[in-house]
Write a protein that holds these residues in place. Structure first.
Motif, PDB file in Angstrom:
ATOM      1  N   ASN A  74       0.660  -1.130  -0.126  1.00  0.00           N
ATOM      2  CA  ASN A  74       0.125  -0.018   0.207  1.00  0.00           C
ATOM      3  C   ASN A  74       0.974   1.378   0.114  1.00  0.00           C
ATOM      4  OD1 ASN A  74      -1.386  -2.362   1.782  1.00  0.00           O
ATOM      5  ND2 ASN A  74      -2.960  -1.036   0.580  1.00  0.00           N
ATOM      6  N   SER A 105     -10.299   1.812   3.825  1.00  0.00           N
ATOM      7  CA  SER A 105      -9.750   0.613   3.490  1.00  0.00           C
ATOM      8  C   SER A 105     -10.925  -0.535   3.556  1.00  0.00           C
ATOM      9  CB  SER A 105      -8.431   0.275   4.334  1.00  0.00           C
ATOM     10  OG  SER A 105      -8.959   0.218   6.063  1.00  0.00           O
ATOM     11  N   GLN A 110      -8.769  -6.011  -1.720  1.00  0.00           N
ATOM     12  CA  GLN A 110      -7.404  -6.099  -1.893  1.00  0.00           C
ATOM     13  C   GLN A 110      -7.179  -7.588  -2.046  1.00  0.00           C
ATOM     14  OE1 GLN A 110      -4.706  -3.226  -0.275  1.00  0.00           O
ATOM     15  NE2 GLN A 110      -2.996  -4.943   0.324  1.00  0.00           N
ATOM     16  N   ILE A 125      -8.275  -3.850   6.057  1.00  0.00           N
ATOM     17  CA  ILE A 125      -6.912  -4.447   5.575  1.00  0.00           C
ATOM     18  C   ILE A 125      -5.899  -4.271   6.363  1.00  0.00           C
ATOM     19  CG2 ILE A 125      -5.329  -4.087   3.501  1.00  0.00           C
ATOM     20  CD1 ILE A 125      -7.857  -3.011   1.781  1.00  0.00           C
ATOM     21  N   THR A 127      -2.519  -3.634   6.156  1.00  0.00           N
ATOM     22  CA  THR A 127      -1.336  -3.347   5.476  1.00  0.00           C
ATOM     23  C   THR A 127       0.012  -3.769   5.565  1.00  0.00           C
ATOM     24  OG1 THR A 127      -1.195  -1.129   6.563  1.00  0.00           O
ATOM     25  CG2 THR A 127      -2.679  -1.301   4.714  1.00  0.00           C
ATOM     26  N   GLN A 130       1.404  -8.058   4.204  1.00  0.00           N
ATOM     27  CA  GLN A 130       1.436  -8.062   2.843  1.00  0.00           C
ATOM     28  C   GLN A 130       2.802  -8.964   2.376  1.00  0.00           C
ATOM     29  OE1 GLN A 130      -1.407  -7.101   1.162  1.00  0.00           O
ATOM     30  NE2 GLN A 130      -2.153  -6.502   3.373  1.00  0.00           N
ATOM     31  N   THR A 159     -10.435  -1.519  -6.065  1.00  0.00           N
ATOM     32  CA  THR A 159      -9.714  -2.627  -5.943  1.00  0.00           C
ATOM     33  C   THR A 159      -8.382  -2.501  -6.154  1.00  0.00           C
ATOM     34  OG1 THR A 159      -9.894  -3.314  -8.425  1.00  0.00           O
ATOM     35  CG2 THR A 159     -11.905  -3.972  -6.620  1.00  0.00           C
ATOM     36  N   VAL A 160      -7.714  -3.406  -5.419  1.00  0.00           N
ATOM     37  CA  VAL A 160      -6.263  -3.440  -5.539  1.00  0.00           C
ATOM     38  C   VAL A 160      -5.873  -5.163  -5.797  1.00  0.00           C
ATOM     39  CG1 VAL A 160      -3.931  -3.153  -4.251  1.00  0.00           C
ATOM     40  CG2 VAL A 160      -5.861  -1.523  -3.896  1.00  0.00           C
TER      41      VAL A 160
END
Length: 235
Positions: A74, A105, A110, A125, A127, A130, A159-160
């Motif tokens: 992120n 978030s 994600q 999320i 972060t 990850q 969206t990621v």
């Protein structure tokens, strides 16, 4: 005088057919000339904008590998206009605040190779939990919109999509070591240490069977503690 006239006549006789030949060719064979081409979007500095009706940005390996090792995904996409991420510490290990075009978030999906990473209860999320940036092929960011087949309900704000590297056909090893330090006023040092390694097996069977094995370790002290906020006499 006679010789001069003969030479002039010979020159005129040779030049006349050339003029007629060029005129007949232009009028008979070339009615029109059409030039066609295509625009190739190579991107700038590893950032590519796909031909899509949605607002979408793809970050490739060129820009991902240029970021600080150990940082969250992120933090990397914080470079994209409309995306905002604020780290809670310099190392990227304490999470942070993440929004896309004003959506928090818990309204952003994600995914990791199609697997949802949002918490199943509150869609949060994490972060700081990850995949290592060295293992990422590209990051696809939809700004303020979602894919129809997005596998999560938390996709109102965008969206990621994180895609990991495809194993290489050749055997290879990559290792990375990072060290950093913060010298706090009166509170001592705050060291940071990270090790990362990945091994590509290459083609094991001759039929495309391949894999990579990766491991990483990160250690750092808290960036802030109570001593950093103590009240001093006179201010």
């Amino acid at each position: 005088m006679k010789q001069f006239l003969k030479c002039s006549a010979a020159i005129l006789a040779v030049a006349a057919p050339a003029v007629a030949f060029a005129q007949s060719t232009g009028s008979d064979d070339f009615d029109s000339i059409i030039v066609t081409g295509a625009v190739v979007n190579q991107g700038v500095g590893g950032v590519k904008i796909p031909d899509s009706p949605k607002a979408k940005v793809v970050l490739g390996q060129e820009i991902i590998q240029a970021q600080r090792p150990g940082q969250s995904v992120n933090e990397i996409i914080n470079l994209v206009p409309g995306v905002s991420f604020t780290n809670n510490d310099p190392w990227g290990s304490s999470g942070g605040s993440f929004t896309i075009r004003g959506f928090s978030s818990d309204r952003i999906s994600q995914t990791f190779d199609g697997i949802p990473l949002n918490d199943s209860g509150n869609y949060a999320i994490y972060t700081n939990q990850q995949v290592d940036a060295e293992l990422i092929e590209n990051i696809n960011v939809n700004l303020g919109s979602t894919d129809v087949d997005s596998p999560t309900a938390a996709a109102v704000g965008g969206t990621v999509n994180i895609k990991t590297l495809e194993p290489s056909d050749d055997y290879g090893v990559l290792a990375s070591v990072s060290y950093g330090n913060i010298v706090a006023d009166g509170a001592g040092d705050r060291p940071y240490f990270r090790m990362f390694g990945v091994v590509n097996t290459g083609d094991l069977t001759g039929h495309g069977t391949k894999a990579w094995i990766s491991a990483s370790r990160i250690r750092n002290d808290a960036a802030w503690d109570c001593q950093d906020f103590r009240v001093r006499p006179g201010g």
